[in-house]
Write a protein that holds these residues in place. Structure first.
Motif, short mmCIF file in Angstrom:
data_model
loop_
_atom_site.label_atom_id
_atom_site.label_comp_id
_atom_site.label_asym_id
_atom_site.label_seq_id
_atom_site.Cartn_x
_atom_site.Cartn_y
_atom_site.Cartn_z
N ARG A 125 0.77 -1.36 0.08
CA ARG A 125 0.13 0.05 0.06
C ARG A 125 0.89 1.29 -0.04
O ARG A 125 0.58 2.18 0.70
CB ARG A 125 -1.18 -0.03 1.39
CG ARG A 125 -1.77 -1.18 1.48
CD ARG A 125 -2.23 -1.86 0.21
NE ARG A 125 -3.31 -1.19 -0.42
CZ ARG A 125 -3.64 -0.97 -1.51
NH1 ARG A 125 -2.93 -1.92 -2.59
NH2 ARG A 125 -4.73 -0.61 -2.28
N GLN A 126 1.84 1.02 -0.77
CA GLN A 126 2.68 2.57 -0.98
C GLN A 126 2.61 2.99 -2.27
O GLN A 126 3.50 3.76 -2.77
CB GLN A 126 4.26 1.80 -0.73
CG GLN A 126 4.46 1.43 0.58
CD GLN A 126 5.83 0.74 0.80
OE1 GLN A 126 6.58 0.46 -0.23
NE2 GLN A 126 6.47 0.49 2.06
N LEU A 162 -7.20 -5.96 -3.41
CA LEU A 162 -6.78 -4.56 -2.63
C LEU A 162 -7.17 -3.57 -3.67
O LEU A 162 -7.17 -3.69 -4.92
CB LEU A 162 -5.36 -4.42 -2.43
CG LEU A 162 -4.70 -5.65 -1.44
CD1 LEU A 162 -3.31 -5.84 -1.58
CD2 LEU A 162 -5.30 -5.33 -0.14
#
Length: 333
Positions: free
Chosen positions: A196-197, A253
């Motif tokens: 999640r970067q 995601l």
């Protein structure tokens, strides 16, 4: 080709992403494998495999002695960096190293060499045009010293072939899959997505291929390739957004929805490399990497499909393999 059971193959770069898959394929096809590794190499990708390991250096003038007794050579090893401070290392390993490896192969009586170049050496088409092996960007237009070093190394391979040495050149695009130990730039995209970067993305595009198909492309080049020719080992052209959307489907995601203008990371990278790095700060964004990402890097691999029989496995399956491997190996947390 003779019976693989009687054939011994010398592999450089066997500890890396493509090399590790190639070694596994060669063993599966019953070749005997001898792998050159640096003393500092991480051997995780070769552990428990029936491979003869020999330590050495690409620029060793006596490298031919380690190749003696082998029929074929896969020169997969390369130094990869987009940092401008690594210019000398790139030329020493990729250009001088390749020249020395080819001389050693001839001296050792290697019957045929497959040299792993890159689509980086070919360059890109204007305005996102899809290009094939007949395209060549000028050296001046190749972005960064990594691409320039791969171009010059490929020229050395072509020159060796022109003098009668059996050398086939393969140009992988962006491979995806397991065993991406470093990881590669494509693996890094997948990892940043999983961590999640990646809140935003650049409008760019690449050609992607299952790394196992790249391994097959190497072996097929040995068996069927024409000396002096180059073969793009690629499959599907995708925008970065399309790749991220596929990752979202695989992982459940959310994919980033906002783009970032290229000038923003360019400014960050310029400050990182030109101002902070000389002051001892660790740069986070390579300037050449951002400059590359401004270009659509699309390729046509139909020559390798037609002449070699290059497989074209679904990219989404390779993405799932990569995701599962990174998660299982503890890279995400």
């Amino acid at each position: 080709m003779l019976n693989p059971q009687s054939q011994k193959v010398f592999v450089t770069g066997g500890t890396g992403f493509i090399g590790a898959h190639l070694v596994r394929l060669l063993l599966q096809q019953r070749y005997t494998v001898k792998a050159l590794v640096r003393p500092s190499s991480n051997l995780d990708n070769l552990r428990s495999l029936d491979v003869e390991i020999t330590q050495g250096d690409l620029n060793d003038p006596n490298l031919w002695q380690q190749m003696a007794g082998c029929q074929y050579l896969f020169h997969v090893a390369a130094y990869y960096s987009l940092w401008q401070t690594d210019k000398e290392l790139l030329y020493r390993h990729n250009v001088l190293g390749t020249r020395n490896v080819l001389v050693a192969a001839q001296k050792a009586g290697i019957e045929r060499t497959v040299y792993t170049s890159s689509v980086a050496a070919i360059g890109v088409g204007s305005s996102g045009k899809v290009v094939d092996e007949t395209h060549q960007s000028s050296l001046e237009k190749l972005v960064g010293d990594y691409k320039k070093s791969k171009y010059l190394a490929e020229q050395a391979a072509m020159q060796a072939a022109a003098t009668g040495q059996e050398v086939v050149i393969v140009n992988p695009s962006s491979p995806i899959g397991s065993l991406d130990i470093k990881p590669t730039p494509t693996g890094d995209i997948i990892l940043r997505f999983l961590r999640r970067q990646m809140p935003v993305y650049l409008n760019t595009g690449l050609n992607f291929i299952d790394v196992r198909d790249v391994a097959w492309g190497h072996l097929l080049a040995l068996q069927r390739g024409k000396s002096g020719d180059r073969y793009i080992l690629g499959h599907q052209n995708l925008t970065l957004k399309q790749l991220l959307d596929q990752l979202a489907q695989i992982t459940n995601l959310a994919a980033p929805q906002r783009t970032v203008p290229a000038w923003l990371p360019l400014n960050v990278a310029w400050i990182d490399e030109k101002i902070l790095a000389p002051l001892g700060k660790s740069p986070s964004v390579p300037l050449d990497g951002v400059r590359m990402a401004k270009q659509l890097m699309y390729y046509d691999a139909s020559k390798a499909v037609r002449e070699l029989g290059l497989p074209q496995s679904p990219v989404q399956a390779a993405l799932k393999d990569a995701v599962d491997w990174f998660v299982n190996q503890g890279y995400v947390n």
